[in-house]
Design a protein around this motif. Structure first.
Motif, PDB file in Angstrom:
ATOM      1  N   GLN A 169       0.777  -1.020   0.151  1.00  0.00           N
ATOM      2  CA  GLN A 169       0.205   0.100  -0.038  1.00  0.00           C
ATOM      3  C   GLN A 169       0.770   1.166   0.096  1.00  0.00           C
ATOM      4  O   GLN A 169       1.958   1.206   0.435  1.00  0.00           O
ATOM      5  CB  GLN A 169      -0.998  -0.147   1.293  1.00  0.00           C
ATOM      6  N   LYS A 172      -1.526   6.769  -1.849  1.00  0.00           N
ATOM      7  CA  LYS A 172      -2.705   6.741  -2.654  1.00  0.00           C
ATOM      8  C   LYS A 172      -3.864   6.011  -1.768  1.00  0.00           C
ATOM      9  O   LYS A 172      -5.134   6.403  -1.992  1.00  0.00           O
ATOM     10  CB  LYS A 172      -2.647   6.020  -4.129  1.00  0.00           C
ATOM     11  N   ASP A 173      -3.460   4.864  -1.292  1.00  0.00           N
ATOM     12  CA  ASP A 173      -4.453   4.219  -0.510  1.00  0.00           C
ATOM     13  C   ASP A 173      -4.960   5.193   0.709  1.00  0.00           C
ATOM     14  O   ASP A 173      -6.158   5.065   1.256  1.00  0.00           O
ATOM     15  CB  ASP A 173      -4.061   2.923   0.129  1.00  0.00           C
ATOM     16  N   LYS A 176      -7.452   7.548  -0.619  1.00  0.00           N
ATOM     17  CA  LYS A 176      -8.576   6.788  -0.731  1.00  0.00           C
ATOM     18  C   LYS A 176      -9.504   6.697   0.565  1.00  0.00           C
ATOM     19  O   LYS A 176     -10.638   6.891   0.820  1.00  0.00           O
ATOM     20  CB  LYS A 176      -8.378   5.677  -1.554  1.00  0.00           C
ATOM     21  N   GLN A 177      -8.660   6.344   1.649  1.00  0.00           N
ATOM     22  CA  GLN A 177      -9.184   6.190   3.000  1.00  0.00           C
ATOM     23  C   GLN A 177      -9.833   7.564   3.480  1.00  0.00           C
ATOM     24  O   GLN A 177     -11.027   7.588   4.010  1.00  0.00           O
ATOM     25  CB  GLN A 177      -8.040   5.666   4.038  1.00  0.00           C
ATOM     26  N   LYS A 179     -11.029   9.848   1.521  1.00  0.00           N
ATOM     27  CA  LYS A 179     -12.049  10.441   0.833  1.00  0.00           C
ATOM     28  C   LYS A 179     -13.343   9.452   0.968  1.00  0.00           C
ATOM     29  O   LYS A 179     -14.273   9.919   1.137  1.00  0.00           O
ATOM     30  CB  LYS A 179     -11.706  10.239  -0.642  1.00  0.00           C
ATOM     31  N   LYS A 180     -13.245   8.081   1.088  1.00  0.00           N
ATOM     32  CA  LYS A 180     -14.249   7.178   1.218  1.00  0.00           C
ATOM     33  C   LYS A 180     -14.850   6.741   2.629  1.00  0.00           C
ATOM     34  O   LYS A 180     -16.070   6.733   2.779  1.00  0.00           O
ATOM     35  CB  LYS A 180     -13.878   6.001   0.574  1.00  0.00           C
ATOM     36  N   LYS A 214     -15.213  14.502   1.042  1.00  0.00           N
ATOM     37  CA  LYS A 214     -15.411  13.220   0.384  1.00  0.00           C
ATOM     38  C   LYS A 214     -14.629  13.076  -0.877  1.00  0.00           C
ATOM     39  O   LYS A 214     -13.340  13.329  -1.010  1.00  0.00           O
ATOM     40  CB  LYS A 214     -16.815  13.039   0.228  1.00  0.00           C
ATOM     41  N   ASP A 215     -15.281  12.794  -2.046  1.00  0.00           N
ATOM     42  CA  ASP A 215     -14.851  12.282  -3.302  1.00  0.00           C
ATOM     43  C   ASP A 215     -14.127  13.699  -3.967  1.00  0.00           C
ATOM     44  O   ASP A 215     -13.034  13.499  -4.702  1.00  0.00           O
ATOM     45  CB  ASP A 215     -15.632  11.851  -4.191  1.00  0.00           C
TER      46      ASP A 215
END
Length: 1011
Positions: A169, A172-173, A176-177, A179-180, A214-215
């Motif tokens: 990882q 970027k992961d 993503k965490q 954001k999601k 968020k996104d």
């Protein structure tokens, strides 16, 4: 599958390692059970800090609230932090009133004192409590657990999500965490009230955001940059002794750095958000927490550290690419320089002067500085309404930061020459001069005037030799002035004036943030990513029987202009551009709310006449083809007369030219047609395409095409260029010096000026005795009428010696050009060295004066080809499409050396022979129907120069040519600026360039005279 024994475990090894490093800096680790998720605080640590540092107020509050004191304080701070007009940053900087009693103000942290004079402040600073928690549940349902949270005095300021590359990882992961899996409405992530910054970090790279959405969350790199000089790029260096991101715990997260960031760097920016559904006059504003990017922080700290050692003895060149956040960097620098002290606690600078080349001072820059320095009287903005007297008054007062344009500085020189009798005395003051976009104006008399204005030396009452020595000392690097030049594209002279010699003796920037790194980090786009070229083919013939004898270069120039403005040529290009825009560009930047494209384009024309004609052609094509979703605007200076009709930008667009940029930002308009306007400094992120009908070269090419490189988040934009004039390989070469670092590999030494001096003496025109006698008068503070009569005599004497002797007109012109060479080189040499030659200074003074009297006649008669040529069968041929991903860096640049300054006798050719020459270059045969390459011209930017307009109005062609040469003498040092001369592909050779200098002045004179 990776072996678990060889991988660095994110939680049990990497996370624990970071905590251990923080503890070495004085952090304490706190159990996450102490975290209050509803206030994003560690209440117990907060209360401990307040009690230790502010016992009197806390004692009074204890009496009032008793056992509820902790709850009361937490709620009071939480209420203030979540107020929409407040922020946790403001509370950390300025404290908080917990009730209506003005004495009940609590400081939430204590900054590091600038000196150790106050023991109490030192004690309170040391009482700050820095802590870290791991695996912190931040939501009410205990579903969101953050790896690390950093606290100051119990208040959460930073969240960190960690990943281990060795476990498959990376950052970027972590992004993503965020954001999601992270809720922006959770108290710890609440904008302005929660963490100041959130880091996504693996073993090699760091990214950050100051607002979770968020996104739509926008993360940007917080990396040091990989490599140095030509090897510079995105990322972090590979660190064999540790992690590539160890600077985070070794520097950024250390106690003193965090305090510095909060006090000196982090701020909330209120920026206008134009509502695309309404008129621009109806404004909305968005707030953003600005956390410095690494290169910004690094640049400021390194400059300050160097100043601590060198004080005002050095200049600084900051080569920061577009997309670097230059405005904020300049504002941070100006703010920090105000309070910069030496080891004896003395101010290193008395005044900070921020200069810009723009006629109207950059409003964004003004606002940035005012935002950081809000105290009354600290900042004075010298806008277009301010006079030179206002500027001088500001410099002599306690105003710390003066924001102005470089054009105002020569006036201050007149004030200090009077030693204060007509204005303030600047003697003894120390100045920091910050130059925004240091370009051509920094190399000539403007910068000379700045140096002389700010010199600590007063005017001398001694004899002529003392005065001359003082002049020389004033013109070079002054011991009381440091200059800080910011540019993305440093020219040779800029490097020499402001750069530092490296270990090889080459001149380089003090700090670098390269175009390559900016592109790789995603802050700007590659303007050359999608490049298509065309060439124009046509048949050319003469409409007359005679074969008149005319100067070749003049004919070539007129033919190029004729082709450029030919209706068939314009009609064909207009069709190509509009159809390309409809089929390709309008598919980009689709607004999800309106389903409409926000994409825009710029058409770069070669002249004001061309801009008007293309505007007319575009509107006609749009009207005839009933295209209802494209509207155009035009931008050019002054008034253009075509077929007896006068046109201005305002009359064509229907509103004042001050509103052009704002109107173009609206969805109403899609295409902006420009003539030497909006090619530098125009920031419009919706620009997707550029259509070029103008020869571009060097810095001008880079600056023009860089209008396309702005990111328009969240859209994925790919710049598109359609070029009808330039060759892609030439443009790509123009970008090479500025892709990574820029290095000046040679310099000018005093021997240069002595060689020119010997050439001047070889003409036996200037009498050494006259030079001495004239200087006795020139250096007088007060000159009577008799003195002026004597000076007139010396000027007339030089004129007579030049024109009444045996010299041909070309030899006379050669001599005048040599004199201007001498002045230009001498001015530049004084700025880069402490040359002290009194005889040279006297000669310089004398030459500057007598040049006003020299009148060299040019007997050449220009032949007007209007109506005598015809061109037919135009074809726009696509010659190539380029999507080159790998760019080459060619960082070495050199100053031109003194060359032969003689004039070349214009080659006389018949009209038919000129056409034959054009055909031979294009591979065609001379006949009535001739196929030839297009001769395109570069826009005549001198046409809008007010001084030249006055000169053309009041002088002969010969007199005007001398005035023109004075305006273009920069080319003799920096190389010919291709945007200031008309030439075509056939003129793009050294021999033809030399001819063009003489031909071009006459054409400008005629155009201005007629207007």
């Amino acid at each position: 599958m990776r072996s678990s024994t060889s991988s660095i475990n994110e939680r049990y090894e990497y996370q624990q390692y970071i905590i251990k490093q923080l503890e070495k800096d004085g952090y304490i680790e706190r159990d996450s059970k102490h975290f209050d998720k509803y206030s994003a605080m560690d209440p117990d640590l907060l209360l401990k800090f307040l009690t230790q540092t502010q016992p009197k107020v806390m004692s009074e509050l204890k009496k009032m609230y008793g056992a509820d004191l902790k709850t009361f304080i937490v709620n009071s701070i939480n209420k203030a932090a979540t107020d929409k007009n407040n922020s946790i940053l403001n509370l950390l900087k300025n404290g908080v009133y917990v009730d209506n009693n003005p004495n009940h103000k609590l400081k939430l942290l204590y900054n590091k004192p600038a000196t150790d004079y106050n023991p109490d402040l030192i004690k309170k600073y040391k009482a700050n409590i820095f802590s870290v928690m791991q695996e912190v549940w931040v939501d009410k349902d205990n579903k969101e657990r953050v790896d690390l949270v950093i606290f100051i005095n119990g208040i959460a300021i930073i969240s960190i999500e960690l990943k281990s590359n060795t476990q498959g990882q990376n950052f970027k992961d972590a992004i993503k965490q965020y954001k999601k899996e992270r809720n922006p409405k959770d108290r710890i992530f609440l904008f302005k009230a929660g963490c100041l910054v959130n880091f996504a970090m693996d073993l090699e790279q760091v990214y950050m955001t100051t607002k979770l959405d968020k996104d739509k969350t926008y993360f940007i790199p917080f990396n040091r940059g990989k490599g140095h000089g030509v090897d510079s790029g995105a990322g972090n260096p590979i660190d064999k002794d540790g992690f590539g991101v160890r600077y985070m715990w070794e520097d950024i997260l250390t106690k003193d750095t965090l305090l510095e960031l909060i006090e000196k760097f982090i701020f909330i920016q209120k920026k206008e958000d134009k509502d695309s559904s309404s008129n621009y006059s109806k404004r909305k504003y968005k707030e953003q927490i600005i956390f410095p990017r690494y290169h910004q922080l690094d640049a400021i700290r390194k400059i300050l550290a160097d100043l601590k050692i060198n004080h005002t003895s050095q200049n600084y060149l900051i080569e920061h690419s577009a997309g670097s956040g230059k405005t904020n960097t300049i504002a941070w620098l100006a703010s920090r320089l105000v309070s910069l002290h030496d080891d004896e606690n003395n101010n290193i600078f008395d005044n900070i002067i921020v200069m810009t080349d723009r006629v109207v001072v950059d409003r964004q820059l003004q606002n940035a500085i005012l935002r950081l320095k809000e105290a009354a009287g600290v900042v004075k903005v010298m806008d277009d309404k301010c006079t030179s007297a206002d500027l001088a008054a500001a410099l002599s007062s306690n105003t710390k930061i003066v924001v102005t344009t470089i054009q105002k500085f020569p006036y201050v020189l007149d004030i200090i020459k009077d030693n204060g009798s007509n204005g303030p005395i600047l003697k003894g003051k120390k100045f920091a001069v910050i130059i925004d976009e240091a370009h051509s104006s920094t190399a000539g008399k403007n910068m000379l005037a700045v140096s002389q204005t700010l010199s600590a030396n007063g005017e001398s009452d001694e004899d002529v030799q003392d005065i001359l020595t003082n002049q020389i000392q004033k013109s070079g690097k002054q011991p009381n002035v440091s200059m800080f030049a910011f540019t993305a594209t440093p020219k040779e002279t800029t490097l020499r004036l402001f750069g530092r010699p490296d270990k090889n003796g080459d001149y380089v920037a003090f700090h670098l943030y390269s175009m390559k790194q900016a592109i790789e980090e995603g802050f700007i786009l590659d303007a050359l990513a999608n490049y298509t070229t065309y060439k124009t083919i046509y048949k050319l013939n003469k409409n007359i029987v005679d074969d008149p004898t005319i100067p070749a270069n003049d004919a070539k120039r007129q033919i190029a202009r004729y082709i450029d403005l030919h209706d068939d040529n314009i009609t064909q290009r207009t069709k190509i551009i509009i159809e390309h825009f409809i089929q390709n560009i309008q598919k980009e930047l689709i607004n999800e709310n309106t389903s409409m494209s926000e994409a825009k384009a710029m058409v770069v024309t070669a002249s004001r006449q061309a801009a008007v004609k293309y505007k007319q052609a575009f509107d006609k094509y749009i009207r005839e083809h009933r295209i209802n979703n494209i509207k155009t605007l035009v931008a050019f200076s002054g008034t253009v007369t075509i077929d007896g009709h006068d046109y201005t930008e305002a009359s064509i667009n229907g509103f004042s030219e001050e509103n052009t940029a704002k109107e173009f930002d609206q969805p109403t308009y899609q295409i902006l047609i420009v003539a030497n306007k909006y090619q530098v400094g125009f920031d419009q992120p919706k620009l997707v395409a550029m259509y070029i009908m103008k020869k571009l070269h060097g810095v001008n090419a880079v600056q023009t095409l860089s209008r396309l490189n702005r990111v328009y988040y969240p859209y994925k934009k790919v710049p598109v260029v359609i070029d009808f004039v330039n060759d892609y390989k030439d443009i790509e070469k123009d970008f090479r010096p500025f892709y990574t670092t820029t290095i000046l590999a040679n310099t000018i030494n005093p021997q240069t000026i002595y060689r020119l001096n010997e050439k001047i003496d070889g003409y036996y025109i200037l009498d050494p005795l006259d030079i001495d006698n004239a200087n006795q008068i020139l250096l007088k503070k007060q000159k009577d009428f008799r003195d002026k009569q004597h000076l007139t005599f010396y000027g007339q004497k030089v004129q007579s010696a030049l024109t009444k002797g045996n010299l041909s007109v070309n030899d006379q012109k050669d001599f005048v050009k040599l004199l201007r060479h001498f002045c230009r080189y001498y001015e530049f040499l004084l700025q880069i060295s402490m040359l002290e030659d009194l005889e040279l200074q006297k000669k310089y003074n004398f030459i500057v004066y007598v040049l006003n009297y020299i009148d060299v006649r040019n007997d050449d008669v220009s032949y007007d080809l209007t109506g005598k040529l015809s061109a037919t069968d135009f074809i726009q041929e696509n010659t190539g499409h380029y999507e080159v991903k790998h760019k080459i860096s060619d960082p070495i640049v050199k100053l031109p050396v003194v060359d032969d300054t003689s004039f070349t006798e214009p080659t006389k050719k018949r009209l038919s022979e000129i056409i034959e020459e054009i055909n031979s270059k294009t591979g065609a045969n001379f006949d009535k129907d001739v196929v030839t390459k297009s001769l395109m011209q570069v826009k005549d930017i001198m046409l809008k120069n007010q001084d030249l307009k006055e000169s053309a109005k009041n002088n002969s062609a010969t007199d005007f040519e001398l005035a023109y040469n004075e305006k273009t003498d920069d080319a003799l040092i920096k190389g010919i600026s291709q945007n200031k001369t008309f030439f075509t592909y056939l003129l793009n050779t050294p021999e033809v360039k030399k001819e063009v200098l003489g031909i071009f002045a006459t054409e400008v004179y005629k155009a201005l005279k007629e207007s």
